[in-house]
Write a protein that holds these residues in place. Structure first.
Motif, PDB file in Angstrom:
ATOM      1  N   ARG A   1       8.049  -2.491  16.728  1.00 51.89           N
ATOM      2  CA  ARG A   1       9.002  -1.385  16.816  1.00 51.89           C
ATOM      3  C   ARG A   1       9.654  -1.084  15.471  1.00 51.89           C
ATOM      4  NH1 ARG A   1      12.164  -3.255  22.369  1.00 51.89           N
ATOM      5  NH2 ARG A   1      10.582  -2.518  23.858  1.00 51.89           N
ATOM      6  N   LEU A   2       9.967  -2.122  14.719  1.00 48.30           N
ATOM      7  CA  LEU A   2      10.627  -1.919  13.428  1.00 48.30           C
ATOM      8  C   LEU A   2       9.692  -1.260  12.436  1.00 48.30           C
ATOM      9  CD1 LEU A   2      13.173  -2.355  11.717  1.00 48.30           C
ATOM     10  CD2 LEU A   2      12.253  -4.613  11.095  1.00 48.30           C
ATOM     11  N   GLY A   3       8.445  -1.715  12.405  1.00 49.36           N
ATOM     12  CA  GLY A   3       7.493  -1.133  11.471  1.00 49.36           C
ATOM     13  C   GLY A   3       7.834  -1.457  10.030  1.00 49.36           C
ATOM     14  N   VAL A   4       7.468  -0.555   9.138  1.00 51.93           N
ATOM     15  CA  VAL A   4       7.687  -0.744   7.702  1.00 51.93           C
ATOM     16  C   VAL A   4       8.164   0.573   7.096  1.00 51.93           C
ATOM     17  CG1 VAL A   4       5.860  -2.491   7.584  1.00 51.93           C
ATOM     18  CG2 VAL A   4       5.309  -0.095   7.080  1.00 51.93           C
ATOM     19  N   TYR A   5       8.555   0.509   5.826  1.00 52.84           N
ATOM     20  CA  TYR A   5       8.929   1.738   5.129  1.00 52.84           C
ATOM     21  C   TYR A   5       7.684   2.581   4.865  1.00 52.84           C
ATOM     22  CZ  TYR A   5       9.930   4.972   1.367  1.00 52.84           C
ATOM     23  OH  TYR A   5      10.019   6.108   0.604  1.00 52.84           O
ATOM     24  N   LEU A   6       7.727   3.819   5.317  1.00 53.48           N
ATOM     25  CA  LEU A   6       6.655   4.778   5.060  1.00 53.48           C
ATOM     26  C   LEU A   6       7.271   6.060   4.509  1.00 53.48           C
ATOM     27  CD1 LEU A   6       4.538   4.356   8.329  1.00 53.48           C
ATOM     28  CD2 LEU A   6       3.964   3.493   6.045  1.00 53.48           C
ATOM     29  N   PRO A   7       6.874   6.499   3.328  1.00 47.75           N
ATOM     30  CA  PRO A   7       7.425   7.741   2.773  1.00 47.75           C
ATOM     31  C   PRO A   7       7.269   8.936   3.709  1.00 47.75           C
ATOM     32  CG  PRO A   7       6.233   6.542   1.074  1.00 47.75           C
ATOM     33  CD  PRO A   7       5.967   5.826   2.374  1.00 47.75           C
ATOM     34  N   THR A   8       6.195   8.950   4.506  1.00 48.27           N
ATOM     35  CA  THR A   8       5.971  10.080   5.407  1.00 48.27           C
ATOM     36  C   THR A   8       7.074  10.207   6.452  1.00 48.27           C
ATOM     37  OG1 THR A   8       4.512   8.611   6.672  1.00 48.27           O
ATOM     38  CG2 THR A   8       3.463  10.186   5.181  1.00 48.27           C
ATOM     39  N   GLU A   9       7.696   9.093   6.831  1.00 45.30           N
ATOM     40  CA  GLU A   9       8.758   9.148   7.840  1.00 45.30           C
ATOM     41  C   GLU A   9      10.009   9.830   7.321  1.00 45.30           C
ATOM     42  OE1 GLU A   9       7.849   5.310  10.697  1.00 45.30           O
ATOM     43  OE2 GLU A   9       9.544   5.229   9.323  1.00 45.30           O
ATOM     44  N   HIS A  10      10.182   9.848   6.024  1.00 46.45           N
ATOM     45  CA  HIS A  10      11.403  10.383   5.425  1.00 46.45           C
ATOM     46  C   HIS A  10      11.125  11.599   4.545  1.00 46.45           C
ATOM     47  CE1 HIS A  10      13.257   6.610   6.749  1.00 46.45           C
ATOM     48  NE2 HIS A  10      12.135   6.053   6.334  1.00 46.45           N
TER      49      HIS A  10
ATOM     50  N   HIS B   1       2.291  -6.203   3.036  1.00 46.82           N
ATOM     51  CA  HIS B   1       2.236  -5.931   4.476  1.00 46.82           C
ATOM     52  C   HIS B   1       1.135  -4.893   4.697  1.00 46.82           C
ATOM     53  CE1 HIS B   1       3.235  -4.853   8.578  1.00 46.82           C
ATOM     54  NE2 HIS B   1       4.156  -5.801   8.615  1.00 46.82           N
ATOM     55  N   PRO B   2       0.227  -5.145   5.639  1.00 45.39           N
ATOM     56  CA  PRO B   2      -0.915  -4.235   5.817  1.00 45.39           C
ATOM     57  C   PRO B   2      -0.547  -2.828   6.265  1.00 45.39           C
ATOM     58  CG  PRO B   2      -0.823  -5.875   7.579  1.00 45.39           C
ATOM     59  CD  PRO B   2       0.155  -6.311   6.537  1.00 45.39           C
ATOM     60  N   LYS B   3       0.674  -2.636   6.803  1.00 38.98           N
ATOM     61  CA  LYS B   3       1.065  -1.305   7.275  1.00 38.98           C
ATOM     62  C   LYS B   3       1.750  -0.462   6.201  1.00 38.98           C
ATOM     63  CE  LYS B   3       1.451  -2.370  12.214  1.00 38.98           C
ATOM     64  NZ  LYS B   3       2.344  -2.360  13.411  1.00 38.98           N
ATOM     65  N   LEU B   4       2.071  -1.063   5.059  1.00 39.45           N
ATOM     66  CA  LEU B   4       2.626  -0.275   3.960  1.00 39.45           C
ATOM     67  C   LEU B   4       1.552   0.674   3.435  1.00 39.45           C
ATOM     68  CD1 LEU B   4       4.689  -3.017   2.096  1.00 39.45           C
ATOM     69  CD2 LEU B   4       5.617  -1.046   3.329  1.00 39.45           C
ATOM     70  N   ARG B   5       1.991   1.746   2.793  1.00 38.20           N
ATOM     71  CA  ARG B   5       1.042   2.781   2.405  1.00 38.20           C
ATOM     72  C   ARG B   5       0.150   2.337   1.249  1.00 38.20           C
ATOM     73  NH1 ARG B   5       1.496   8.051   0.126  1.00 38.20           N
ATOM     74  NH2 ARG B   5      -0.402   7.270  -0.847  1.00 38.20           N
ATOM     75  N   ALA B   6      -0.998   3.005   1.144  1.00 37.39           N
ATOM     76  CA  ALA B   6      -1.959   2.740   0.076  1.00 37.39           C
ATOM     77  C   ALA B   6      -1.454   3.332  -1.241  1.00 37.39           C
ATOM     78  CB  ALA B   6      -3.305   3.353   0.450  1.00 37.39           C
TER      79      ALA B   6
ATOM     80  N   VAL C   1      11.795  -3.155   5.352  1.00 36.58           N
ATOM     81  CA  VAL C   1      10.497  -3.830   5.222  1.00 36.58           C
ATOM     82  C   VAL C   1       9.695  -3.089   4.158  1.00 36.58           C
ATOM     83  CG1 VAL C   1       8.452  -4.664   6.437  1.00 36.58           C
ATOM     84  CG2 VAL C   1      10.618  -4.441   7.664  1.00 36.58           C
ATOM     85  N   ASP C   2       9.875  -3.504   2.926  1.00 32.74           N
ATOM     86  CA  ASP C   2       9.226  -2.845   1.791  1.00 32.74           C
ATOM     87  C   ASP C   2       8.911  -3.896   0.732  1.00 32.74           C
ATOM     88  OD1 ASP C   2       8.138  -0.807   0.323  1.00 32.74           O
ATOM     89  OD2 ASP C   2      10.030   0.165  -0.179  1.00 32.74           O
ATOM     90  N   ILE C   3       8.289  -3.469  -0.329  1.00 25.55           N
ATOM     91  CA  ILE C   3       7.821  -4.390  -1.363  1.00 25.55           C
ATOM     92  C   ILE C   3       8.949  -5.272  -1.888  1.00 25.55           C
ATOM     93  CG2 ILE C   3       6.790  -4.555  -3.656  1.00 25.55           C
ATOM     94  CD1 ILE C   3       5.376  -1.909  -3.097  1.00 25.55           C
ATOM     95  N   SER C   4      10.070  -4.653  -2.265  1.00 26.78           N
ATOM     96  CA  SER C   4      11.147  -5.399  -2.922  1.00 26.78           C
ATOM     97  C   SER C   4      11.722  -6.489  -2.029  1.00 26.78           C
ATOM     98  CB  SER C   4      12.256  -4.440  -3.366  1.00 26.78           C
ATOM     99  OG  SER C   4      12.768  -3.727  -2.256  1.00 26.78           O
ATOM    100  N   THR C   5      11.876  -6.213  -0.729  1.00 28.63           N
ATOM    101  CA  THR C   5      12.437  -7.218   0.175  1.00 28.63           C
ATOM    102  C   THR C   5      11.403  -8.273   0.552  1.00 28.63           C
ATOM    103  OG1 THR C   5      11.963  -5.701   2.001  1.00 28.63           O
ATOM    104  CG2 THR C   5      14.221  -5.740   1.153  1.00 28.63           C
TER     105      THR C   5
END
Length: 250
Positions: free
Chosen positions: A137-146, A163-168, A99-103
């Protein structure tokens, strides 16, 4: 349910198991190394972390998890389904990257979720109730998680429009070195307006403990399963600290 220090004990056990290994770590992908494989014990994947739970006592006869009495008395252990429930939280953090910009530019969010549902069933053998892949539960891609360097993320676009949960958009100060730790600010400096990997690990553990206590007080199975999922999520976040290294060093 175990006492509130259970997640911390598990994480400490995992870190020691990997950091003190004399054989080194040669892989750290998704899934498990099969028990019949030559590389078992020599290479490790994220799913192998949860396998450690099979050797730990979950709850002592007196109800206290991981206290000294738990090791001296006969207690229940994590069974195979418990371990799957924990690993499900770990697994979700892999597939949240879908769940990221490209997809999202090419697919509807529900289509991505449906694809992850199929993959989840293939990986775990279950797809409903505590194993259901939901948007939350799935959420989105967040750089902080990785612990990914967010430099250049979005290529000038505000990812939150997809997606509103993606990072700023990235603030350049996030990429600066914190002289107190020697790490970049996005990893552990919580004095700014940005989120950090350290804060995310802490929030996940706090939520896991809170829901675990809810289960202990109310006896609701869904709370127990949610605490397991969050424990797996926390283990995944923490394992990203050592996964880039081969062998890991502490």
């Amino acid at each position: 349910m175990a006492r509130s220090n259970t997640p911390y004990f598990l994480l400490l056990f995992v870190v020691l198991a990997f950091c003190l290994s004399t054989n080194g770590v040669y892989a750290f992908g998704a899934g498990n190394i099969p028990s019949f494989a030559y590389m078992e014990g020599r290479a490790f994947r994220h799913g192998d972390i949860e396998d450690v739970l099979a050797d730990l006592i979950k709850k002592g006869s007196g109800g206290g998890g991981f206290a000294l009495a738990s090791f001296l008395s006969k207690g229940s252990k994590f069974n195979g389904l418990d371990i799957k429930r924990v690993y499900f939280g770990n697994w979700l953090r892999d597939y949240s990257q879908a769940v990221d910009i490209s997809t999202l530019k090419k697919l509807q969010l529900q289509t991505i979720i449906n694809l992850c549902m199929v993959l989840g069933f293939m990986a775990h053998g279950y797809a409903t109730h505590e194993f259901e892949v939901t948007e939350e539960r799935l959420g989105v891609y967040l750089p902080t998680e990785h612990i990914d360097n967010p430099k250049g993320y979005g290529d000038g676009e505000d990812a939150r429009t997809y997606h509103p949960k993606l990072r700023a958009p990235v603030d350049p100060v996030e990429l600066e070195i914190d002289p107190r730790t020697g790490m970049k600010n996005y990893i552990a400096n919580e004095d700014g307006h940005w989120d950090t990997s350290r804060a995310l690990v802490r929030r996940t553990l706090e939520q896991c403990i809170h829901i675990g206590r809810q289960h202990r007080a109310g006896g609701q199975k869904q709370d127990e399963y949610e605490a397991y999922r969050l424990l797996g999520q926390a283990v995944r976040l923490f394992s990203n600290v050592v996964s880039p290294f081969s062998p890991p060093t502490c």
